[in-house]
Design a protein around this motif. Sequence first.
Motif, PDB file in Angstrom:
ATOM      1  N   GLU A   6      -2.016   0.832   3.134  1.00 44.75           N
ATOM      2  CA  GLU A   6      -0.972   0.197   3.829  1.00 44.75           C
ATOM      3  C   GLU A   6       0.869   0.240   2.308  1.00 44.75           C
ATOM      4  OE1 GLU A   6      -1.391  -3.902   5.032  1.00 44.75           O
ATOM      5  OE2 GLU A   6      -2.684  -3.798   6.340  1.00 44.75           O
ATOM      6  N   CYS A   7       0.404   0.492   1.645  1.00 45.47           N
ATOM      7  CA  CYS A   7       1.141   0.587   0.525  1.00 45.47           C
ATOM      8  C   CYS A   7       0.215   1.624  -1.028  1.00 45.47           C
ATOM      9  CB  CYS A   7       1.825  -0.710   0.161  1.00 45.47           C
ATOM     10  SG  CYS A   7       0.994  -2.058  -1.239  1.00 45.47           S
ATOM     11  N   THR A  57      11.046   0.665  -3.022  1.00 47.16           N
ATOM     12  CA  THR A  57      10.561  -0.724  -1.868  1.00 47.16           C
ATOM     13  C   THR A  57       9.571   0.818  -0.529  1.00 47.16           C
ATOM     14  OG1 THR A  57      12.907   0.191  -0.835  1.00 47.16           O
ATOM     15  CG2 THR A  57      12.460  -1.662  -1.544  1.00 47.16           C
ATOM     16  N   SER A  58       9.904   1.500  -1.931  1.00 46.68           N
ATOM     17  CA  SER A  58       8.892   3.397  -1.279  1.00 46.68           C
ATOM     18  C   SER A  58       7.964   2.564  -1.036  1.00 46.68           C
ATOM     19  CB  SER A  58       9.510   4.216  -1.125  1.00 46.68           C
ATOM     20  OG  SER A  58       9.884   4.489  -2.954  1.00 46.68           O
ATOM     21  N   SER A 104       3.217   6.235   1.939  1.00 44.26           N
ATOM     22  CA  SER A 104       3.362   6.029   0.614  1.00 44.26           C
ATOM     23  C   SER A 104       1.981   6.794  -0.286  1.00 44.26           C
ATOM     24  CB  SER A 104       3.616   5.053   0.249  1.00 44.26           C
ATOM     25  OG  SER A 104       3.134   4.295   0.009  1.00 44.26           O
ATOM     26  N   HIS A 120       5.414   1.835   2.007  1.00 41.94           N
ATOM     27  CA  HIS A 120       5.532   2.285   3.002  1.00 41.94           C
ATOM     28  C   HIS A 120       4.171   2.341   3.546  1.00 41.94           C
ATOM     29  CE1 HIS A 120       6.265   4.977   6.804  1.00 41.94           C
ATOM     30  NE2 HIS A 120       7.122   4.087   6.726  1.00 41.94           N
TER      31      HIS A 120
END
Length: 283
Positions: A65-66, A254-255, A261, A258
């Motif tokens: 998820e990130c 914040t990217s 990423s 995502h």
Amino acid sequence: MRHTLPLAPQFYVTAPQECPYLNGRMERKLFTALQGEHASTLNDTLSKQGFRRSQNVLYRPSCAECSACLSARIRVADFEPTKGQRRTMKRNGDLERRARAPWASEDQYELFRRYLDTRHADGGMADMDVFEFAAMIEETPIKSRVIEYSERGVDQDSGDEPTGPLRAVCLTDVLDDGLSMVYSFYDPDRNKTSLGTHMILDHIQIAREAGLPYVYLGYWVPGSPKMDYKAKFSALEIYRQGQWTALHGDEDYTSELHPLSTDPIAEQVASITLPDTVRSGGS
């Protein structure tokens, strides 16, 4: 039948579980075994690529998820303490540091239990017993030290073996380019003296005295209050998109939150650089 270790390390992925840093997210880890005659070389090489050690395993977050968990390290030569950090060192001036072999003690475990019960009672290590604690400290295939911080007695001079109670402990790995703070814990009754910060500041001093350029702090996670304290240290670098870059407080991270990423596992493994001695199996 004789079994030999593979020439190159094999990488695996853990099953997803609840993320301890960001609510509503799941974590998984990419990991490999740390063993054999080239364990130190492999640890040095993968630490430079964002991996961390836990006993005889090297791991790096590899979440679907990130990619918010960013390995962090301090450039020792460029570090400048803040006024608050100088006050922290002064407040803990009654502590004496001792570097010992990685061997668990009853005093360490008693302090560890009080630390967990007070600060991390619901954490993943909350049920760790004395045998698991001993394994965490002692099962290391590389050069490791237990750094203890104890109070000096009233009539003791600096440098003497401390006779007062144990107040803080850090399990520390010695890498070819720095010190890696694997796990630390401290007396919760001395929370106002910022013992966690004190241990990091002292490790910077140890690294400086040893001529080592970095102190590795584990992961900094943007958006996680638990990890905000790491961003308060100057000369902090993070491992981001395959390289070490300076952490900038005004930059948008914040990217990393995502879901796009994170690269596929196969691409992550393919991009890992291995030391020649491990890849080839040595001479």
